[in-house]
Design a protein around this motif. Structure first.
Motif, PDB file in Angstrom:
ATOM      1  N   ILE A  10     155.961  84.680  74.318  1.00  0.00           N
ATOM      2  CA  ILE A  10     154.699  84.835  73.602  1.00  0.00           C
ATOM      3  C   ILE A  10     154.332  83.538  72.888  1.00  0.00           C
ATOM      4  N   ALA A  11     155.323  82.940  72.224  1.00  0.00           N
ATOM      5  CA  ALA A  11     155.054  81.709  71.467  1.00  0.00           C
ATOM      6  C   ALA A  11     154.579  80.589  72.390  1.00  0.00           C
ATOM      7  N   ARG A  12     155.282  80.408  73.495  1.00  0.00           N
ATOM      8  CA  ARG A  12     154.909  79.325  74.408  1.00  0.00           C
ATOM      9  C   ARG A  12     153.555  79.578  75.053  1.00  0.00           C
ATOM     10  N   PHE A  13     153.316  80.836  75.399  1.00  0.00           N
ATOM     11  CA  PHE A  13     152.028  81.170  76.011  1.00  0.00           C
ATOM     12  C   PHE A  13     150.874  80.906  75.036  1.00  0.00           C
ATOM     13  N   LYS A  14     151.043  81.345  73.787  1.00  0.00           N
ATOM     14  CA  LYS A  14     149.971  81.155  72.816  1.00  0.00           C
ATOM     15  C   LYS A  14     149.732  79.679  72.539  1.00  0.00           C
ATOM     16  N   LYS A  15     150.803  78.906  72.539  1.00  0.00           N
ATOM     17  CA  LYS A  15     150.649  77.460  72.339  1.00  0.00           C
ATOM     18  C   LYS A  15     149.874  76.855  73.513  1.00  0.00           C
ATOM     19  N   LEU A  16     150.206  77.260  74.733  1.00  0.00           N
ATOM     20  CA  LEU A  16     149.476  76.762  75.902  1.00  0.00           C
ATOM     21  C   LEU A  16     148.009  77.189  75.850  1.00  0.00           C
ATOM     22  N   GLU A  17     147.776  78.351  75.273  1.00  0.00           N
ATOM     23  CA  GLU A  17     146.397  78.826  75.138  1.00  0.00           C
ATOM     24  C   GLU A  17     145.617  78.074  74.066  1.00  0.00           C
ATOM     25  N   GLY A  18     146.316  77.236  73.310  1.00  0.00           N
ATOM     26  CA  GLY A  18     145.621  76.403  72.335  1.00  0.00           C
ATOM     27  C   GLY A  18     145.722  76.868  70.894  1.00  0.00           C
ATOM     28  N   TYR A  19     146.496  77.907  70.631  1.00  0.00           N
ATOM     29  CA  TYR A  19     146.653  78.361  69.248  1.00  0.00           C
ATOM     30  C   TYR A  19     147.584  77.434  68.473  1.00  0.00           C
ATOM     31  N   ASN A  20     147.394  77.435  67.151  1.00  0.00           N
ATOM     32  CA  ASN A  20     148.341  76.789  66.254  1.00  0.00           C
ATOM     33  C   ASN A  20     149.433  77.833  65.991  1.00  0.00           C
ATOM     34  N   VAL A  21     150.556  77.658  66.678  1.00  0.00           N
ATOM     35  CA  VAL A  21     151.568  78.715  66.694  1.00  0.00           C
ATOM     36  C   VAL A  21     152.640  78.475  65.637  1.00  0.00           C
ATOM     37  N   LEU A  22     152.946  79.520  64.887  1.00  0.00           N
ATOM     38  CA  LEU A  22     154.106  79.486  63.996  1.00  0.00           C
ATOM     39  C   LEU A  22     155.191  80.368  64.622  1.00  0.00           C
ATOM     40  N   HIS A  23     156.305  79.753  64.922  1.00  0.00           N
ATOM     41  CA  HIS A  23     157.408  80.471  65.569  1.00  0.00           C
ATOM     42  C   HIS A  23     158.714  80.003  64.925  1.00  0.00           C
ATOM     43  N   PRO A  24     159.065  80.622  63.803  1.00  0.00           N
ATOM     44  CA  PRO A  24     160.211  80.155  63.031  1.00  0.00           C
ATOM     45  C   PRO A  24     161.470  80.988  63.284  1.00  0.00           C
ATOM     46  N   MET A  25     162.573  80.477  62.808  1.00  0.00           N
ATOM     47  CA  MET A  25     163.832  81.220  62.905  1.00  0.00           C
ATOM     48  C   MET A  25     164.652  80.949  61.643  1.00  0.00           C
ATOM     49  N   GLY A  26     165.461  81.921  61.268  1.00  0.00           N
ATOM     50  CA  GLY A  26     166.285  81.769  60.072  1.00  0.00           C
ATOM     51  C   GLY A  26     167.434  82.753  60.081  1.00  0.00           C
ATOM     52  N   TRP A  27     168.009  82.973  58.913  1.00  0.00           N
ATOM     53  CA  TRP A  27     169.262  83.706  58.842  1.00  0.00           C
ATOM     54  C   TRP A  27     169.278  84.709  57.697  1.00  0.00           C
ATOM     55  N   ASP A  28     169.627  85.909  58.032  1.00  0.00           N
ATOM     56  CA  ASP A  28     169.779  86.980  57.048  1.00  0.00           C
ATOM     57  C   ASP A  28     171.240  86.903  56.600  1.00  0.00           C
ATOM     58  N   SER A  29     171.542  85.911  55.770  1.00  0.00           N
ATOM     59  CA  SER A  29     172.925  85.443  55.713  1.00  0.00           C
ATOM     60  C   SER A  29     173.779  85.983  54.562  1.00  0.00           C
ATOM     61  N   PHE A  30     173.248  86.892  53.761  1.00  0.00           N
ATOM     62  CA  PHE A  30     174.113  87.591  52.820  1.00  0.00           C
ATOM     63  C   PHE A  30     174.644  88.850  53.496  1.00  0.00           C
ATOM     64  N   GLY A  31     175.770  89.342  53.001  1.00  0.00           N
ATOM     65  CA  GLY A  31     176.264  90.605  53.552  1.00  0.00           C
ATOM     66  C   GLY A  31     177.774  90.655  53.643  1.00  0.00           C
ATOM     67  N   LEU A  32     178.222  91.853  53.899  1.00  0.00           N
ATOM     68  CA  LEU A  32     179.637  92.159  53.804  1.00  0.00           C
ATOM     69  C   LEU A  32     180.582  91.404  54.741  1.00  0.00           C
TER      70      LEU A  32
END
Ligand code: ANZ
Ligand code: ZN
Ligand code: ZN
Length: 829
Positions: A64-86
């Motif tokens: 989806i991200a790559r397609f929307k970018k090719l379509e000319g959108y300003n794409v936000l496609h971030p990644m991160g970490w839910d890094s607290f926990g047992l």
């Protein structure tokens, strides 16, 4: 020279280029006045290793991200970490490594794995919820809740996992067991922090109506979880004690059939009623039995009922009859009033209870005449609608019509109030763990609970702690953390040692991505304005209730205090299906796990992605198939050969795509298939995410291109156009091989820098029919034309046709009559 598909070199090469050129870095709107598109996959817990479920989730998002970018959108496609926990804390106990260190090395390992899949993330926006820069704002948000009277501390009996040594939210108890370690959950009295999500119950429910982009099943799950019901609270007098007991009922129409009353074992009046009576000891024993049972166990419909008579009677307010008072675990203290009027004829749990204790069963609603149910000899409760009987003045009335009448009659004698109830409880957020966001509250003997000052945030996790795995939270072993100064009076005070449920961390991370480095605010309002809502959110259906409900709650609250514009965070939601093998979810215990690395090493990331996307529609389960993986690999080899062969064969040809002349039927056919495929893929990617059918039609196009090449007299400009477009439309699915082939085709620009191809509607007109041409009424010729031509199009086609020109040259065309799909008559003089 043989040029084979070497996925390893190609994938390493392009991953490096994307990284070095920051190919997927997102610019804020100030820099680029483009329409935005925010696509987000649920961020993972950094366990250290990706599994196939992750690969599937992220591959879908990446298309989806790559397609929307090719379509000319300003794409936000971030990644991160839910890094607290047992798990980090357990690892600390087991391996004597600090949770932060363990977490950081896992993050690094998983980051590398994500890169190795060729995912188009803007890594400059990476967030990790366990970093002080992030949890500072989680704490700040907690304080905003507190200031708005939406956070409070309360002593209550909570679900306790004896093995994890922590409190669990109701949602984390599954079948009476801890969701994480499957130990039976017990009850414990503790003073805990809560967020008042119940204040938002109605809005969370109503909001669902407008959420067109969410799957119905997810909306229904949220609706049931919120569990709105309406009915009335009705007062019953006691026979001996001079007190009333309120019950909550959704069925006031059945009140004439009330033959007993049941209180929750924890009901505050129970102790008073049985005090110093012969019932006292047995009641105490029964109450004790109930304390360790989970809500799930207690309320299961099918289970055998238990309970005990407590020596008192209530008066049915409409019949004035005395009804016995019981306690039973099927009545919960934290729902309604903790007391129910027992109507065994029309409620199955009451029916089971009445059978067990031999209580009267009085039917007050009559089943339809033609039904086989004998109302005076019920074998189970009759729970449907019907006509009122045994109910005084209400006899003969539809029961649904009687409900408001009975409520208002009782209300006029001060015995009832209409009442709306929710199943949703306030959100218990305290956890007795170390590896979580510290709750920024301080207890002072003089001032009570006070907030840490905002300028002192973050309240950092202490480092002088012991991870023994025993007893209380490791945080309590830190002196430096516990002792502090009261922010109000300056006296010695102590810090809250509980940390937050990690679901708070993940309830606002999608907003932080809009402005991830901000040191002065959780994010800039302008940036949230531009990027919100998330246009497409993708994740597992297991988050249908908790994460998605909490995120909605946070967003509504933040919108109320003017932090964000949006009231709802996620415009469209796609819940991807599970990856299964041999009919079961991949899991270590079943030994049916295929690791992403294994597949990537053998076939490459593009093959792994293609298989995942091709094998099933995104919402459906995906059955792992080694054959399917091999098939995807073979297809990529075939693609590679097609393009490289074409490059060799066309080396000396002129390939300008500007002037493609369709010469014959086989050209027309290829051009049709090419444009039709582009149209189909564009639709499949824009509206429905039917990746599997999209890929199937691209595979078909590849077959057609192979066929076309067998022909004599190949139209090289046309073939060139088709092959270039083929490579581009495959790019969102298999980005490495397509970048490589696009470069080999001689382009200076990379695919991530260009635009999605458009299609030519004219080329899609395929079906032609034969029409008759008459000149002054005489048949002169037959002509093939597209079958959807209008009169005007027929006219101009015929008048310019080489076949007709000889007949009309030098003459005056007086009139042209066109009958679509049939004939054209030309009148000349
Ligand atoms: C009498 C009655 C007659 C009921 C009948 C139902 C059918 P919902 O729809 O889920 O809100 N109830 C009330 N409080 C309860 C508690 N604390 N623990 C267990 N059960 C409780 O369910 C409301 C119904 O559940 C109420 O209506 C009450 O039983 C029971 F033919 O009252 B009813
Ligand atoms: Zn547990
Ligand atoms: Zn103080």
């Amino acid at each position: 020279m043989e040029d084979r598909y070497n996925f390893k070199n190609i994938e390493d090469k392009w991953q490096k280029i994307w990284r070095d050129e920051k190919a997927f870095k997102t610019e804020d709107e100030a820099l680029e006045n483009k329409e935005k598109y925010y696509v987000l996959e649920m961020f993972p817990y950094p366990s250290g290793k990706l599994h196939m479920g992750h690969v599937r989730n992220y591959s879908i998002g990446d298309v989806i991200a790559r397609f929307k970018k090719l379509e000319g959108y300003n794409v936000l496609h971030p990644m991160g970490w839910d890094s607290f926990g047992l798990p980090a804390e357990n690892a600390a106990i087991k391996n004597k490594i600090h949770p932060a260190k363990w977490t950081d090395s896992n993050i690094k390992a998983m980051h590398d794995q994500l890169d190795s899949l060729g995912l188009s993330y803007d890594w400059d926006r990476e967030v990790a919820t366990s970093k002080p820069e992030y949890y500072k704002w989680t704490q700040w948000l907690f304080l905003q809740f507190y200031k708005n009277n939406l956070a409070y501390k309360k002593e209550s009996s909570v679900n306790w996992c004896p093995s994890c040594q922590t409190v669990l939210a109701n949602e984390q108890v599954v079948d009476g067991k801890c969701e994480r370690c499957h130990t039976s959950v017990t009850k414990k009295k503790l003073s805990q922090w809560y967020l008042k999500i119940t204040d938002y119950a109605d809005r969370l429910l109503e909001g669902l109506d407008d959420m067109k982009g969410w799957p119905d099943k997810v909306k229904l799950m949220q609706k049931n979880w919120i569990g709105k019901s309406s009915g009335a609270e009705v007062d019953f007098k006691l026979k001996n004690l001079n007190k009333n007991i309120k019950v909550y009922t959704t069925r006031p129409d059945t009140i004439y059939g009330t033959t007993f009353m049941v209180l929750a074992p924890e009901h505050p009046l129970v102790d008073e009623i049985v005090k110093s009576t012969e019932y006292e000891n047995d009641v105490k024993a029964y109450q004790k039995e109930c304390t360790n049972k989970s809500e799930m166990e207690r309320t299961a419909v099918k289970k055998e009922k238990s309970g005990i008579f407590i020596g008192e009677y209530a008066i049915n307010p409409v019949t004035n009859s005395e009804i016995p008072l019981f306690i039973s675990d099927y009545v919960m203290m934290d729902y309604g009033t903790g007391a129910v009027m027992g109507v065994p004829a029309h409620d199955q749990r009451d029916f089971d209870f009445a059978k067990k204790f031999n209580l009267d069963i009085i039917p007050v609603i009559e089943p339809p005449k033609d039904s086989k149910i004998d109302v005076n000899n019920l074998t189970e409760a009759f729970q449907a609608e019907g006509i009122m009987i045994n109910s005084g003045d209400y006899n003969g009335m539809d029961n649904s019509k009687a409900i408001p009448k009975i409520i208002s009659e009782l209300k006029s004698s001060g015995l009832a109030e209409p009442k709306v109830q929710y199943k949703l409880r306030d959100w218990l957020i305290s956890r007795q763990r170390y590896w979580g966001t510290p709750i920024p509250m301080i207890y002072c003997d003089t001032c009570g609970w006070v907030m840490e000052k905002e300028e002192n945030l973050p309240v950092l996790l202490p480092t002088d702690v012991e991870f023994s795995g025993k007893g209380e939270s490791p945080i309590t072993t830190s002196k430096s953390f516990l002792e502090c100064e009261c922010p109000v009076c300056g006296k010695k005070a102590r810090r809250e040692v509980d940390t937050m449920d990690t679901f708070l961390d993940s309830s606002w991370y999608f907003l932080r991505y809009s402005d991830p480095k901000n040191k002065d605010n959780p994010f800039e309002r302008d940036k949230a304005d531009y990027w919100m809502n998330v246009d497409q959110y993708i994740g597992g259906v297991e988050h249908a209730i908790l994460h998605l409900l909490y995120s909605r709650f946070f967003t509504m609250f933040m919108s109320d205090i003017n932090l964000v514009p949006a009231k709802e965070p996620f415009e469209n939601l796609l819940t991807q299906g599970m990856v299964i093998k041999d009919g079961a979810k991949m899991s270590k215990s079943l030994g049916n796990v295929v690791s992403p690395e294994e597949i990537q090493n053998k076939y490459g990331a593009d093959t792994a992605r293609l298989f995942m996307l091709f094998a099933a529609p995104p919402e459906k389960e995906l059955e792992w198939s080694d054959k399917g993986v091999e098939g995807s690999y073979r297809f990529l080899n075939r693609l590679y050969r097609l393009v490289t062969d074409f490059i060799n064969e066309s080396a000396d040809k002129v390939l300008s795509t500007k002037e493609i002349i369709i010469k014959d039927d086989k050209d027309r056919e290829l051009n049709y298939i090419l444009n039709n495929t582009i149209k189909k893929i564009t639709n499949d990617l824009s509206n429905r995410f039917n990746f599997n059918t999209a890929i199937a039609s691209i595979m078909e196009l590849v077959n057609e291109l192979y066929k076309y090449k067998q022909n004599e007299g190949i139209n090289f400009p046309l073939l060139n156009d088709a092959i270039n477009k083929l490579v581009i439309i495959l790019n969102p699915f298999v980005p490495h091989i397509t970048e490589e082939l696009y470069e080999k085709l001689g382009h200076e620009k990379k695919v991530f820098e260009i635009n999605w191809p458009s299609y030519d509607e004219n080329a899609l007109i395929k079906d032609e029919i034969e029409i008759i041409i008459q000149i002054n009424g005489k048949l002169r010729a037959k002509l093939m034309i597209p079958n959807n031509y209008t009169k005007e199009m027929m006219e101009s086609e015929v008048l310019t046709s080489d076949k007709i020109k000889p007949f009309i040259e030098g003459k005056d065309v007086v009139k042209v009559i066109a009958i679509p799909k049939k004939l054209v008559n030309i009148v000349v003089k």
